[in-house]
Design a protein around this motif. Structure first.
Motif, PDB file in Angstrom:
ATOM      1  N   SER A   1       0.816  -1.211   0.000  1.00 52.32           N
ATOM      2  CA  SER A   1       0.000   0.000   0.000  1.00 52.32           C
ATOM      3  C   SER A   1       0.850   1.263   0.000  1.00 52.32           C
ATOM      4  CB  SER A   1      -0.932   0.004   1.217  1.00 52.32           C
ATOM      5  OG  SER A   1      -0.178  -0.034   2.417  1.00 52.32           O
TER       6      SER A   1
ATOM      7  N   ALA B   1      -2.159  -2.899 -12.126  1.00 57.07           N
ATOM      8  CA  ALA B   1      -3.485  -2.438 -11.720  1.00 57.07           C
ATOM      9  C   ALA B   1      -3.774  -2.821 -10.268  1.00 57.07           C
ATOM     10  CB  ALA B   1      -4.548  -3.019 -12.642  1.00 57.07           C
TER      11      ALA B   1
ATOM     12  N   LYS C   1      -4.092  -0.126  -7.196  1.00 56.19           N
ATOM     13  CA  LYS C   1      -5.322  -0.114  -6.409  1.00 56.19           C
ATOM     14  C   LYS C   1      -5.000  -0.192  -4.925  1.00 56.19           C
ATOM     15  CE  LYS C   1      -9.837  -2.338  -5.915  1.00 56.19           C
ATOM     16  NZ  LYS C   1     -10.740  -3.431  -6.398  1.00 56.19           N
ATOM     17  N   ARG C   2      -4.020  -1.020  -4.546  1.00 57.29           N
ATOM     18  CA  ARG C   2      -3.604  -1.109  -3.153  1.00 57.29           C
ATOM     19  C   ARG C   2      -3.059   0.223  -2.648  1.00 57.29           C
ATOM     20  NH1 ARG C   2      -2.281  -6.100  -0.857  1.00 57.29           N
ATOM     21  NH2 ARG C   2      -1.756  -4.818   0.961  1.00 57.29           N
TER      22      ARG C   2
ATOM     23  N   SER D   1      -4.605   4.266  -6.117  1.00 58.18           N
ATOM     24  CA  SER D   1      -4.529   4.882  -7.439  1.00 58.18           C
ATOM     25  C   SER D   1      -5.064   3.901  -8.465  1.00 58.18           C
ATOM     26  CB  SER D   1      -3.082   5.266  -7.757  1.00 58.18           C
ATOM     27  OG  SER D   1      -2.999   5.929  -9.006  1.00 58.18           O
ATOM     28  N   SER D   2      -4.819   4.173  -9.726  1.00 62.35           N
ATOM     29  CA  SER D   2      -5.236   3.271 -10.800  1.00 62.35           C
ATOM     30  C   SER D   2      -4.415   3.589 -12.033  1.00 62.35           C
ATOM     31  CB  SER D   2      -6.725   3.435 -11.119  1.00 62.35           C
ATOM     32  OG  SER D   2      -6.956   4.692 -11.736  1.00 62.35           O
TER      33      SER D   2
END
Length: 242
Positions: free
Chosen positions: A17, A65, A69-70, A73-74
């Motif tokens: 993260s 991706a 996401k963790r 963001s993306s």
């Protein structure tokens, strides 16, 4: 003193993260390297070898991706959000493609001229792995499809958007150094095209890295430019004019 598993995962390199440039690039780049190596062993001119190389980029985007996401963001946030104007973006992409073609040809000419003046025997870009495309309509159409998907989108996402932003945003690397590093890696992965191909693609990568940052991280511009450049290249190969 005992530490919980949660404590271990919430700090350091193991915390997905929290952005970590070296770890993130290694995680996302591993499918590209591993499957690219296997594809090279099988033969880049074979369907199987080419499929493995392209699969490597697909998996890299998938891993990226999940990682982004963790981190809250993306991959869309890195430059594929809807632009303010599609018309201006596409036109800029066409300009980027023309610029890339000019840089590509100019670097080849300069390198060949310099080496020949030094008496070093050298040939142009090695495109032998694309020989099966000549006169093969089905393979040509497949390559054009790939030019606009795994080649344009995936390569731009990794070498421009992901790699450059990892360096500039999370490693305190200056923009030009990040562009040069990304361009050098982009050139290196085109080793199958020989020394001239590595330098030409590296220069192309530097140009597109600059365009990506200069445009406010609008990746659509470089995707369009990259797709057009490869479509032109595959068209010339299909016609036997490359």
């Amino acid at each position: 003193m005992e530490h919980s598993t949660g404590d271990a995962e919430s700090s350091g390199i193991f915390s997905l993260s929290t952005p970590n440039p070296v770890r993130d690039v290694l995680l996302v780049g591993t499918p590209i390297v591993v499957l690219g190596a296997l594809g090279t062993l099988l033969g880049l001119s074979t369907i199987e070898g080419g499929a493995l190389v392209n699969l490597g980029y697909v998996l890299a985007v998938f891993v990226g991706a999940i990682l982004l996401k963790r981190q809250g963001s993306s991959w869309l946030a890195l430059g594929l959000t809807r632009p303010a104007s599609w018309v201006r973006t596409v036109l800029a992409g066409v300009g980027a493609g023309v610029g890339a073609a000019i840089v590509f040809v100019a670097v080849q000419a300069l390198v060949l001229s310099a080496l020949l003046s030094l008496g070093v025997p050298v040939t142009g870009i090695d495109q032998s792995r694309f020989n099966p495309i000549e006169g093969n309509l089905h393979l040509f159409l497949l390559m054009v499809l790939l030019a606009w998907t795994t080649i344009a989108v995936a390569e731009e996402w990794f070498y421009r958007a992901f790699l450059i932003t990892r360096l500039t945003d999370h490693a305190n690397v200056g923009q030009w150094l990040a562009i040069l590093v990304a361009g050098a890696l982009f050139g290196a992965v085109h080793f199958a095209e020989g020394p001239v191909g590595v330098l030409s693609n590296g220069a192309f990568g530097v140009l597109f890295g600059w365009i990506y940052l200069r445009s406010g991280r609008n990746m659509w511009i470089t995707v369009v430019g990259h797709g057009l450049l490869n479509t032109l290249r595959f068209s010339l190969l299909y016609a036997g004019a490359a």
